[in-house]
Design an enzyme around this catalytic site. Structure first.
Site, PDB file in Angstrom:
ATOM      1  N   ARG A  37       1.025  -1.113   0.120  1.00 26.53           N
ATOM      2  CA  ARG A  37      -0.102  -0.113   0.186  1.00 26.53           C
ATOM      3  C   ARG A  37       0.631   1.057  -0.387  1.00 26.53           C
ATOM      4  NH1 ARG A  37      -1.890   2.478   5.511  1.00 26.53           N
ATOM      5  NH2 ARG A  37      -3.712   4.843   4.007  1.00 26.53           N
ATOM      6  N   LYS A 225     -13.047   1.641   0.502  1.00 19.89           N
ATOM      7  CA  LYS A 225     -12.424   2.540   2.201  1.00 19.89           C
ATOM      8  C   LYS A 225     -14.175   2.619   2.674  1.00 19.89           C
ATOM      9  CE  LYS A 225      -8.641   3.979   3.052  1.00 19.89           C
ATOM     10  NZ  LYS A 225      -7.677   4.813   3.200  1.00 19.89           N
ATOM     11  N   THR A 283      -6.202  -1.163  10.378  1.00 22.02           N
ATOM     12  CA  THR A 283      -5.838  -0.408  11.130  1.00 22.02           C
ATOM     13  C   THR A 283      -5.781  -1.392  12.673  1.00 22.02           C
ATOM     14  OG1 THR A 283      -7.731   0.697  10.206  1.00 22.02           O
ATOM     15  CG2 THR A 283      -6.818   2.177  12.097  1.00 22.02           C
TER      16      THR A 283
END
Length: 481
Positions: A37, A225, A283
């Site tokens: 990423r 997202k 996350t």
């Protein structure tokens, strides 16, 4: 079978200062990284251009297929540049204004619509919710000034460029910002494999991103997202038009509440699986490993539970971009994935309803293969595919045997990096199936995959040509016969 096929869940890693060398990238791949990423919220376009080319060079040298994901910043609101860090205390009065730099004690914000999107009583959260202020008064842009007056309700250290959230109120934000458009063009030019769209609120946001990609002459898959309350409300329609989704728990936990995130995660994964779309959970998965060599027990459980929920991939952010133990974090995530996948708790009801948007014959074949695994002791599924459609469908059923995909396109192989349990190989075998081709296949399965003489595999492909047509056959094959 080769031990490389022991991990089915894919791992997304974020590149950053801690992992920006060719040597680090190679170590991450060996540790289990499948997708790299590039976070465009940080770094220049030239920096990302250099890194995306480096990833491709390293993976090509290693002979493996990893994907590059360009993560668009999206309409992220940030504090502007402060003269210095400011300690703010409960009860302090602050004034916010759209500006790049701090002047006359006013707190700069890089979002022109701030005064239009808040009102008296609105909460403003800063730095992932560490700081909070309550709006006392607004001088709107329409009446002049565009200032927001607020009282600090949760103090701390206010720093430049920290994120700012207005829970439930961002109507003025563009879905795709001018900076995003520039990076979409960049992703097309550099032949990135995936583009992540931040702060998706409705399906039109995804369609707009896809239009820009198309206008630049490409068809790069979009990862939506999901980090806004609107996205949860519009979940089904968003997933119907996107190529993959990410449970972006950071901003989701600020916009909603941390107590709502676990259920939202399950809802998103469940709907993505029903619609046969890859899903990533992201996350703070192993966040303590930014500074420590081992994760907390709670973090290990978090990764395992995301996998048990049915996610296709798990993601590392600060752990690999700035962490002291980046490679160790990937190794740990791989170990957790392998352990979880071997567990008796890891099982799924894959009797999904037929999807009207997918060819019936293609669905019938992949469902049939999944059922056949229960009766044939097959060591692998061998899926021949040009674009990978059927292979991705197979992946969503989470079959008990690994899916070995053979394509004649390297681009297709890289895009399998998000497909659970799929291991891609590029072979120029688009030919009529005959005895010579079957001999090649047997040699490949023994020498490159690690299977043995007399092992069974289930083969899917197209006829008369093996790869370039639509998947239309299934064959139970015994190696060497």
């Amino acid at each position: 079978m080769n031990t490389v096929f022991s991990k089915r869940t894919k791992i997304v890693v974020t590149l950053g200062p801690a992992t920006e060398t060719p040597e680090a990238v190679e170590e991450l791949i060996l540790a289990g990284a499948n997708v790299f990423r590039l976070n465009t919220s940080h770094g220049t376009m030239e920096y990302h251009r250099e890194k995306i080319r480096m990833i491709k060079e390293v993976s090509a040298k290693m002979g493996v297929y990893v994907a590059t994901l360009v993560d668009l910043q999206g309409p992220k609101i940030r504090i502007g540049n402060l003269e210095e860090e400011i300690e703010i205390k409960n009860g302090d009065k602050l004034v916010f204004e759209h500006a790049a730099e701090q002047k006359n004690g006013i707190i700069p914000v890089d979002y022109a619509g701030l005064a239009d999107d808040v009102s008296k009583g609105s909460r403003i959260l800063i730095d992932d919710g560490k700081l909070e202020v309550l709006v006392d008064e607004v001088v709107s842009n329409k009446t002049g000034g565009g200032k927001v007056y607020a009282t600090v309700t949760n103090g701390g250290i206010l720093k430049s460029r920290k994120g700012l959230n207005i829970p439930g109120s961002t109507a003025s934000l563009d879905a795709v910002t001018p900076k995003d458009v520039d990076f979409i063009k960049f992703a097309v030019e550099e032949k990135a494999d995936l583009i992540a769209l931040s702060f998706v609120r409705k399906k039109e946001d995804v369609l707009l991103c896809k239009k820009y990609i198309s206008d630049f002459g490409a068809s790069i898959p979009v990862v939506s997202k999901l980090e806004k309350p609107d996205a949860i409300e519009n979940l089904c329609e968003i997933i119907s038009v996107t190529d993959a989704v990410m449970v972006a728990r950071g901003d989701l936990g600020i916009e909603l509440s941390p107590v709502d995130v676990p259920i939202c995660q399950k809802l998103i994964i469940d709907e993505a699986n029903k619609q046969r779309k890859p899903v990533i959970v992201a996350t703070q998965m192993l966040e303590s490993m930014i500074n420590e060599p081992i994760p907390t027990r709670a973090e290990s459980s978090d990764v395992a539970n995301a996998i048990l929920d049915g996610t296709d991939a798990v993601m590392l952010s600060g752990e690999t971009s700035v962490g002291k133990f980046a490679v160790e974090a990937v190794k740990m995530m791989s170990k957790i994935a392998i352990s979880t996948e071997k567990s008796a708790f890891y099982k799924f009801d894959t009797d999904y309803e037929l999807n009207d948007d997918i060819a019936l014959t293609r669905q019938a074949i992949v469902f049939g293969v999944d059922k056949m695994l229960k009766y044939v002791n097959a060591k692998a599924i061998l899926s021949f595919s040009h674009f990978g459609y059927s292979t991705r469908l197979m992946s969503k059923l989470k079959p008990s045997a690994p899916v070995i995909m053979v394509s004649d396109m390297e681009e297709t192989c890289r895009k399998m990096a998000l497909a659970w349990g799929v291991y891609p190989f590029c072979k120029k075998w688009d030919a009529i199936v005959d005895q010579d081709l079957l001999l090649k296949i047997d040699e490949f399965l023994i020498n490159e995959v690690g299977l043995k003489q007399n092992d069974y595999v289930i083969i899917t492909g197209s006829a008369p040509r093996l790869i370039s047509g639509r998947t239309n056959f299934v064959r139970v094959h015994k190696i060497g016969t």
